[in-house]
Scaffold this active site. Structure first.
Site, short mmCIF file in Angstrom:
data_model
loop_
_atom_site.label_atom_id
_atom_site.label_comp_id
_atom_site.label_asym_id
_atom_site.label_seq_id
_atom_site.Cartn_x
_atom_site.Cartn_y
_atom_site.Cartn_z
CG ASP A 144 -8.64 -19.24 -28.15
OD1 ASP A 144 -7.64 -18.62 -27.75
OD2 ASP A 144 -9.03 -19.22 -29.33
CB CYS B 286 -2.87 -15.23 -29.37
SG CYS B 286 -3.77 -14.00 -28.46
#
Length: 144
Positions: A68, A98
């Site tokens: 991530d 994201c």
């Protein structure tokens, strides 16, 4: 990180390492015992792990990882991640992003290195906002 993306996986793994510069100094209450938190930059931590010789049991098993990265993605660090995860016998990755453009670029670069795209998804961690996390499960065969 803080384990928020891996807590649900706890029953499926003997060990879980959460690594990030923002990792909590102590495990949050109720965290399973096999979670280990490491407050460190990820690449140097992976380099140290890759230098430790594998035991016979470790050499006979494989690992999985959740990546991530920051909004910018892995950028020029992706080849180093690939090499280190290969050394650690990682055969499954969950790639999270994201920013969909940077995430898609990183995903493409993993598939160019021989990883196979298995599943895609979206995770809404911030309900009622425009923010969402893109997810991909990619897998690879171990080199002979």
């Amino acid at each position: 990180g803080s384990g928020n993306l891996s807590l649900g996986l706890a029953p499926n793994f003997r060990q879980i390492h959460c690594v990030d510069v923002s990792t909590p100094a102590e495990a949050p209450k109720g965290t399973p015992r096999h979670f280990q938190f490491h407050r460190a930059p990820v690449l140097p931590w992976l380099r140290r792990q890759a230098k430790v010789p594998l035991t016979a049991a470790q050499a006979a098993t494989t690992s999985a990882a959740i990546i991530d990265p920051p909004r910018d993605g892995l950028g020029p660090d992706l080849p180093q991640f690939h090499h280190l995860l290969e050394a650690l016998r990682v055969t499954e990755l969950v790639l999270i992003g994201c920013d969909v453009d940077n995430w898609a670029r990183d995903l493409c670069r993993w598939t160019q290195r021989g990883w196979k795209l298995c599943r895609l998804g979206v995770l809404d961690l911030f309900p009622q906002t425009h923010h969402a996390e893109a997810l991909a499960l990619v897998k690879r065969d171990l080199p002979l």
